[in-house]
Design an enzyme around this catalytic site. Structure first.
Site, PDB file in Angstrom:
ATOM      1  N   ASP A 228      18.218  -1.536  11.520  1.00 45.14           N
ATOM      2  CA  ASP A 228      18.983  -1.725  12.745  1.00 45.14           C
ATOM      3  C   ASP A 228      18.684  -3.111  13.304  1.00 45.14           C
ATOM      4  O   ASP A 228      17.522  -3.546  13.346  1.00 45.14           O
ATOM      5  CB  ASP A 228      18.621  -0.655  13.779  1.00 45.14           C
ATOM      6  CG  ASP A 228      19.485  -0.748  15.020  1.00 45.14           C
ATOM      7  OD1 ASP A 228      20.636  -0.304  14.958  1.00 45.14           O
ATOM      8  OD2 ASP A 228      18.998  -1.289  16.029  1.00 45.14           O
TER       9      ASP A 228
ATOM     10  N   ASN B 276      25.423  -9.439  21.806  1.00 48.18           N
ATOM     11  CA  ASN B 276      26.871  -9.533  21.951  1.00 48.18           C
ATOM     12  C   ASN B 276      27.260  -9.931  23.366  1.00 48.18           C
ATOM     13  O   ASN B 276      28.150 -10.765  23.572  1.00 48.18           O
ATOM     14  CB  ASN B 276      27.517  -8.196  21.593  1.00 48.18           C
ATOM     15  CG  ASN B 276      28.101  -8.197  20.184  1.00 48.18           C
ATOM     16  OD1 ASN B 276      28.286  -9.230  19.581  1.00 48.18           O
ATOM     17  ND2 ASN B 276      28.367  -7.007  19.666  1.00 48.18           N
TER      18      ASN B 276
ATOM     19  N   ASP C 242      29.593 -11.089  15.288  1.00 44.44           N
ATOM     20  CA  ASP C 242      30.099 -10.902  13.927  1.00 44.44           C
ATOM     21  C   ASP C 242      29.416 -11.852  12.946  1.00 44.44           C
ATOM     22  O   ASP C 242      29.051 -11.457  11.824  1.00 44.44           O
ATOM     23  CB  ASP C 242      31.614 -11.121  13.892  1.00 44.44           C
ATOM     24  CG  ASP C 242      32.379 -10.030  14.649  1.00 44.44           C
ATOM     25  OD1 ASP C 242      31.766  -8.969  14.920  1.00 44.44           O
ATOM     26  OD2 ASP C 242      33.561 -10.239  14.953  1.00 44.44           O
TER      27      ASP C 242
ATOM     28  N   GLU D  22      25.770  -2.008  13.999  1.00 41.82           N
ATOM     29  CA  GLU D  22      24.743  -2.996  13.640  1.00 41.82           C
ATOM     30  C   GLU D  22      23.690  -2.399  12.722  1.00 41.82           C
ATOM     31  O   GLU D  22      22.611  -2.977  12.559  1.00 41.82           O
ATOM     32  CB  GLU D  22      24.076  -3.554  14.901  1.00 41.82           C
ATOM     33  CG  GLU D  22      23.236  -2.552  15.684  1.00 41.82           C
ATOM     34  CD  GLU D  22      24.050  -1.750  16.693  1.00 41.82           C
ATOM     35  OE1 GLU D  22      23.440  -1.183  17.605  1.00 41.82           O
ATOM     36  OE2 GLU D  22      25.296  -1.714  16.565  1.00 41.82           O
TER      37      GLU D  22
END
Length: 493
Positions: free
Chosen positions: A361, A369, A378, A405
């Site tokens: 993770d 983000n 991204d 993620e």
């Protein structure tokens, strides 16, 4: 020694040397076996030699070939006609071939005569138009120069039929044997037996006196069904050869007085012979060309089907690859991961070897983000995926995007210690990318890894292994992130 392919590629010096000799021999053959004692010509073969040469080489060196065959025609006719008659008749023959070849060009017919429509165009151009024009011109020569008392239309018809049948018999034969045979017919013993029986029947018919054997009617018409069978099984080459042999044999029977069609007047016998030869050509050559065209179309259709099948298989493979690939990171997706895990689980259960399963993770990715934007998020996921894939190069190693993620890793390992070392290397490799993450306590993007290593037994479930790895991942995040945790194993920082 000149190879066959080179010889037929263009009309070289050897071909130009052999052409007039072959043409001269064809004239003599016609006089020997196709002209009755009353000077009635059943079939006239030589014109087909020049026409076949022009078609075979598509008109290359046409003036030279025309001059050579014209000279050989004059020389061959000199013993039979006066010199000026031989010149005029040779000119008429040359006109016939020129008209036939020109009409073939205008109709855009293939010179190979592999298709029925090309054969029909050839018949209209040569045996119909070219031979008819030559017959009309030759009748004038015969009456005005030769002093023949036979009616003009009769002379024209006899010349027309004889020349037309000669073109129809001989031209396809010469073209068939001067072109490569793309596919040989697959013959059986029954085919060989049919050919032998046809030859025996032909010998019986051609040796009959007055169209009878022991008061039993035996005419050349009996050969028509047999020729149709040969055309069906043996292809164009052998069929054209058989048609030519039967036609010349029938004509020779008339020249030797055997009267194959019974006791009938000579003019009626010539007409019946020409009608029989015409029917023989239509049934034999026409049927063989039609079947060859159907077989060619079938092969082309099969080839197109194979090509479309290969294209469809490639498209399906691309679609399968797309459906099993994550669109953002370019590594396998969750669907491919589930399939691979099931396969590796079964393999490990059979072999008894340990199987490593790791869930990964990206730490604090929501904050990343929110701070840097979704485009940067991204890019970060792509960089992490590339780092993971670069450390999963061994046979049996597999990395996939698990969702959001999260990533997953399947690998073969000797024991738990080796699995933990591998996971620690991956964890350190991502940190060393030094992707800025100002909302993280480490100030760079990091990952947390949960590892489980087990030897699957018959009653073990894949879902249980995933839950175990997920518990280890949760522990790694709870203990500060940027670390590796294993189920029931001491943590590795």
């Amino acid at each position: 020694m000149i190879k066959r392919e080179k010889f037929w590629r263009r009309p070289g010096w050897l071909f130009c040397l052999l052409l007039p000799l072959f043409h001269f021999a064809s004239v003599k053959l016609t006089f020997f076996c196709a002209v009755t004692p009353e000077n009635a010509v059943v079939v006239w073969l030589p014109n087909a030699v020049l026409l076949a040469a022009l078609l075979r080489f598509r008109g290359r060196r046409a003036p030279l070939m025309a001059a050579l065959t014209f000279s050989s025609d004059v020389l061959a006719n000199l013993p039979v006609f006066r010199w000026y008659e031989a010149v005029l008749f040779s000119a008429v023959n040359l006109l016939e071939v020129a008209v036939a070849y020109r009409l073939m060009l205008l109709s855009r017919a293939s010179p190979h005569l592999h298709r029925l429509q090309d054969l029909i165009k050839f018949i209209l151009a040569g045996p119909v138009c070219g031979a008819l024009l030559a017959g009309l011109a030759a009748a004038v020569v015969l009456q005005q120069v030769g002093g023949s008392a036979t009616p003009y239309l009769t002379l024209a018809r006899v010349w027309w039929f004889g020349d037309g049948l000669g073109l129809l018999i001989y031209t396809p034969l010469l073209l068939a044997f001067t072109q490569p045979q793309h596919q040989r017919p697959r013959l059986t013993r029954w085919d060989d037996a049919a050919l032998v029986l046809t030859l025996l029947l032909a010998l019986a018919v051609l040796s009959a006196q007055g169209g009878q054997i022991e008061n039993v009617s035996v005419t050349p018409t009996l050969l028509l069904p047999a020729v149709a069978v040969i055309a069906f099984r043996f292809g164009v080459r052998l069929t054209t050869l058989l048609v030519a042999l039967i036609s010349l044999g029938t004509a020779m029977m008339m020249t030797t007085g055997l009267k194959p069609f019974g006791e009938v007047p000579i003019h009626l016998e010539v007409v019946r012979a020409q009608e029989f030869i015409l029917t023989l050509c239509i049934i034999g050559i026409g049927f063989a060309v039609l079947l060859n065209e159907l077989q060619t179309r079938e092969r082309e259709l099969e080839s197109r089907v194979r090509a479309r099948t290969r294209e469809l298989e490639r498209s399906n493979a691309r679609l399968a690859a797309i459906s099993a690939t994550d669109g953002l990171t370019g590594i396998p997706n969750r669907r491919r991961f589930d399939e691979t895990l099931a396969a590796e689980w079964s393999r490990a259960r059979r072999s008894g070897q340990p199987l490593m399963l790791a869930l990964i993770d990206v730490d604090l990715f929501k904050q990343y983000n929110d701070y840097y934007g979704h485009q940067a998020g991204d890019d970060a996921l792509r960089a992490v995926a590339a780092a993971l894939a670069s450390h999963a190069r061994r046979s049996g190693d597999f990395v996939a995007r698990y969702g959001g993620e999260e990533f997953a890793l399947i690998a073969q390992c000797a024991d738990k210690e080796q699995a933990l070392q591998m996971a620690a290397i991956i964890c350190r490799c991502v940190a060393e990318l030094k992707i800025p993450h100002m909302t993280s306590p480490y100030e760079v993007l990091t990952i947390s890894v949960g590892v489980t290593v087990l030897r699957p037994c018959e009653h073990d479930l894949i879902l249980s292994a995933l839950k175990t790895a997920d518990v280890a991942l949760y522990r790694a995040k709870q203990l500060g992130r940027n670390r590796v945790e294993a189920a029931d194993v001491e943590p590795v920082a």
